[in-house]
Design an enzyme around this catalytic site. Structure first.
Site, short mmCIF file in Angstrom:
data_model
loop_
_atom_site.label_atom_id
_atom_site.label_comp_id
_atom_site.label_asym_id
_atom_site.label_seq_id
_atom_site.Cartn_x
_atom_site.Cartn_y
_atom_site.Cartn_z
N CYS A 162 16.03 -30.99 -34.92
CA CYS A 162 15.29 -32.12 -34.19
C CYS A 162 15.53 -33.82 -34.72
O CYS A 162 15.70 -34.43 -33.96
CB CYS A 162 13.64 -31.78 -34.31
SG CYS A 162 13.51 -31.34 -35.98
N HIS B 62 8.80 -37.42 -35.48
CA HIS B 62 9.84 -37.50 -36.53
C HIS B 62 10.03 -39.21 -36.35
O HIS B 62 10.39 -39.56 -35.51
CB HIS B 62 11.09 -36.88 -36.60
CG HIS B 62 10.82 -35.40 -36.97
ND1 HIS B 62 9.70 -34.76 -37.38
CD2 HIS B 62 11.64 -34.30 -37.36
CE1 HIS B 62 9.69 -33.61 -37.56
NE2 HIS B 62 10.97 -33.13 -37.51
C1 2RA Z 1 11.81 -29.64 -39.65
N1 2RA Z 1 13.82 -30.10 -38.58
O1 2RA Z 1 11.32 -30.92 -39.32
C2 2RA Z 1 13.02 -29.09 -39.21
C3 2RA Z 1 12.54 -28.02 -38.17
N2 2RA Z 1 13.24 -28.13 -36.86
O2 2RA Z 1 11.23 -29.03 -40.59
#
Ligand code: 2RA
Length: 335
Positions: free
Chosen positions: A125, A239
């Site tokens: 991601c 994120h």
């Molecule tokens: C996280 N990137 O954020 C990893 C999961 N896909 O933990």
């Protein structure tokens, strides 16, 4: 298309079903697979009510498209079976991402890499969100170095991670207690954890190295210098990433903003006079990755900028990207 979603009861699996509906993917039959724990559960989807099934490797279902939101071990064991049974498989796990014969795709960046493939990997991601913003800057200015610090939401650890954060916050704020942790290495409420996935011999975590390895593969820049510090923060599902780039050609904030504003999948949010910049609250639930806080780098001068990117981890970081891959493919109906 006969479409199967594997891991359908997880955070990404649920989003996959919603995104297929929202984007009008031509689903004629939808089958949902999950563990025995959820077998028989009926759930409402944009394609009607469906019953969760358990996958039987002895009888792989006849599917045109299989979207996997399962563990890497499950994908390793069964993805190729599903391909052999006629499906094009888009796998969300890390199982095949770095295999030379499996394309790793962010459609805004390298949709062409998926051409003809029947097994395609969906990136980590953090990498997918970053790549969407780096691509237009690479195209116009060329990238020399990329330095990233991440602020990663609880959803990166799945539905269990989101639940642990919510339960912990309630415990701390409503009861004055202490948050418990089992998904995360430490309690997440009121905290930051600079530890996502396992530590590697070089001192970076695997999550950080995924950003390096996968960005290089997606962008077709095997020697690109990429360094990441990945941090879990107590946000729910988007994120954020602070990014510094050094470029091959001179770059200005104005030119970078123009490139980002015109890039597919990016929404420029950069009006600091009005306190407008990318944030998890505004990027959550959205398809576009927000980019902003663009400024000339104090370190790299006229060959560098600093900026901030935020993307919905469950959408561009997972489900949306997977469905976009499917949309970009000439998926042939299985016999
Ligand atoms: C996280 N990137 O954020 C990893 C999961 N896909 O933990």
């Amino acid at each position: 298309m006969r479409v199967g979603v594997f891991g359908a009861t997880g955070a990404v699996g649920k989003e996959l079903v919603q995104v297929l509906g929202d984007r009008g993917y031509p689903v004629t039959e939808l089958r949902l697979f999950a563990s025995t724990r959820s077998a028989g559960t009926r759930i409402t989807t944009p394609f009607g009510e469906k019953t969760i099934e358990v996958y039987d490797p002895a009888k792989p279902p006849r599917l045109d498209l299989a979207l996997l939101a399962v563990s890497g071990d499950w994908s390793k064991a069964h993805a190729k079976e599903l391909v052999a049974a006629g499906a094009v498989v888009v796998d969300n796990s890390s199982a095949f991402r770095l295999d030379d014969d499996v394309p790793l795709v962010v459609p805004e960046v390298n949709a062409g890499a998926a051409k003809g493939a029947r097994l395609i990997a969906n990136p980590n991601c953090t990498t997918a969100i970053l790549a969407v913003a780096l691509a237009p800057l690479q195209a116009e200015f060329g990238l020399k170095r990329v330095i990233v610090s991440t602020y990663q939401a609880a959803s990166g650890a799945g539905a269990e991670g989101m639940e642990e954060l919510e339960t912990g916050l309630k415990e701390v704020l409503l009861n004055g207690g202490t948050a418990k942790n089992s998904v995360f290495r430490h309690p997440l409420p009121m905290n930051l954890i600079p530890h996502i996935d396992s530590f590697q011999p070089n001192g970076y975590t695997r999550e950080e190295m995924k950003v390096t390895w996968e960005t290089r593969k997606i962008m077709g820049l095997p020697d690109l210098l990429v360094s990441c510090t990945a941090v879990r923060v107590p946000t729910l599902r988007a994120h954020a990433e602070a990014v510094t780039i050094e470029t091959l050609k001179p770059i200005t904030p104005e030119a970078a903003r123009a490139a980002l504003a015109n890039a597919p999948g990016v929404k420029l949010v950069d009006d600091v006079a009005n306190a407008a910049y990318p944030m998890p609250l505004t990027a959550s639930g959205r398809y576009d990755v927000e980019a902003g806080r663009v400024r000339q780098s104090l370190v790299f001068g006229d060959h560098g900028i600093d900026f901030f990117v935020v993307g919905d981890q469950l959408l561009k970081g997972a489900a949306l990207n997977a469905v976009q891959i499917a949309e970009a493919l000439p998926v042939k109906l299985a016999a």
